[in-house]
Design a protein around this motif. Structure first.
Motif, PDB file in Angstrom:
ATOM      1  N   VAL A   1      -4.770   0.924  -7.001  1.00  0.00           N
ATOM      2  CA  VAL A   1      -5.436   2.305  -6.065  1.00  0.00           C
ATOM      3  C   VAL A   1      -5.342   3.191  -7.645  1.00  0.00           C
ATOM      4  O   VAL A   1      -4.773   2.784  -8.451  1.00  0.00           O
TER       5      VAL A   1
ATOM      6  N   SER B   1      -8.175   3.101  -2.887  1.00  0.00           N
ATOM      7  CA  SER B   1      -7.394   1.407  -2.919  1.00  0.00           C
ATOM      8  C   SER B   1      -7.744   0.286  -2.652  1.00  0.00           C
ATOM      9  O   SER B   1      -8.966   1.106  -1.381  1.00  0.00           O
TER      10      SER B   1
ATOM     11  N   GLN C   1      -7.161  -3.859  -1.769  1.00  0.00           N
ATOM     12  CA  GLN C   1      -5.747  -4.957  -1.481  1.00  0.00           C
ATOM     13  C   GLN C   1      -6.795  -6.268  -2.287  1.00  0.00           C
ATOM     14  O   GLN C   1      -7.598  -6.342  -1.633  1.00  0.00           O
TER      15      GLN C   1
ATOM     16  N   GLU D   1       0.876  -1.233   0.366  1.00  0.00           N
ATOM     17  CA  GLU D   1       0.376   0.072   0.084  1.00  0.00           C
ATOM     18  C   GLU D   1       0.788   1.285   0.036  1.00  0.00           C
ATOM     19  O   GLU D   1       1.693   1.150   1.023  1.00  0.00           O
ATOM     20  N   PRO D   2       0.554   1.564  -1.052  1.00  0.00           N
ATOM     21  CA  PRO D   2       1.439   3.740  -1.383  1.00  0.00           C
ATOM     22  C   PRO D   2       0.979   4.155  -0.689  1.00  0.00           C
ATOM     23  O   PRO D   2       0.987   5.175  -0.823  1.00  0.00           O
ATOM     24  N   LYS D   3       1.041   4.232   0.768  1.00  0.00           N
ATOM     25  CA  LYS D   3       0.407   5.381   1.719  1.00  0.00           C
ATOM     26  C   LYS D   3       1.483   6.365   1.871  1.00  0.00           C
ATOM     27  O   LYS D   3       0.630   7.560   1.933  1.00  0.00           O
ATOM     28  N   PRO D   4       2.365   6.462   1.452  1.00  0.00           N
ATOM     29  CA  PRO D   4       3.592   8.250   1.316  1.00  0.00           C
ATOM     30  C   PRO D   4       2.877   8.998   0.481  1.00  0.00           C
ATOM     31  O   PRO D   4       2.662   9.983   0.309  1.00  0.00           O
TER      32      PRO D   4
ATOM     33  N   GLU E   1      -2.756  14.272  -2.927  1.00  0.00           N
ATOM     34  CA  GLU E   1      -4.302  15.362  -2.268  1.00  0.00           C
ATOM     35  C   GLU E   1      -3.646  16.852  -2.360  1.00  0.00           C
ATOM     36  O   GLU E   1      -4.660  17.161  -2.942  1.00  0.00           O
TER      37      GLU E   1
ATOM     38  N   TYR F   1      -0.125   8.824  -0.612  1.00  0.00           N
ATOM     39  CA  TYR F   1      -1.415   9.540  -0.731  1.00  0.00           C
ATOM     40  C   TYR F   1      -1.906  11.526  -0.349  1.00  0.00           C
ATOM     41  O   TYR F   1      -2.327  12.154  -0.972  1.00  0.00           O
ATOM     42  N   GLU F   2      -0.518  11.181   0.559  1.00  0.00           N
ATOM     43  CA  GLU F   2      -0.676  12.665   1.184  1.00  0.00           C
ATOM     44  C   GLU F   2      -0.376  13.454  -0.622  1.00  0.00           C
ATOM     45  O   GLU F   2      -1.018  14.843  -0.963  1.00  0.00           O
TER      46      GLU F   2
ATOM     47  N   TRP G   1      -1.590  -4.360  -4.200  1.00  0.00           N
ATOM     48  CA  TRP G   1      -2.777  -3.306  -4.037  1.00  0.00           C
ATOM     49  C   TRP G   1      -2.998  -2.412  -5.681  1.00  0.00           C
ATOM     50  O   TRP G   1      -1.749  -2.202  -6.553  1.00  0.00           O
TER      51      TRP G   1
END
Length: 74
Positions: free
Chosen positions: A69, A60, A62, A43-46, A52, A48-49, A67
């Protein structure tokens, strides 16, 4: 977000090294009505910011160990 099939796909599992620049290049090439499906092994959480802050909406999910997105302009 629309539930239609994305127009472009970027699978970062095959990219050697950090995929950030490849992702940004793919997003910058999107037309206003196009969507990008990003396929990643985590999951490419970094990301997301960044999405935005740059005016993109995303969803996203799984599936198995992969994953997906879905990204489009907000």
């Amino acid at each position: 977000m629309a539930t239609t099939r994305p127009d472009k796909t970027l699978d970062v599992r095959d990219i050697d090294g950090p995929p950030f620049e490849d992702i940004m290049a793919a997003l910058s090439s999107l037309e206003s009505d196009e969507r990008l499906r990003l396929v990643a092994p985590f999951e490419p959480k970094p990301l997301y910011e960044v999405l935005e802050a740059r005016g993109f909406a995303f969803e996203s999910e799984q599936r198995d160990d992969v994953w997906h997105v879905h990204i489009e302009r907000a």
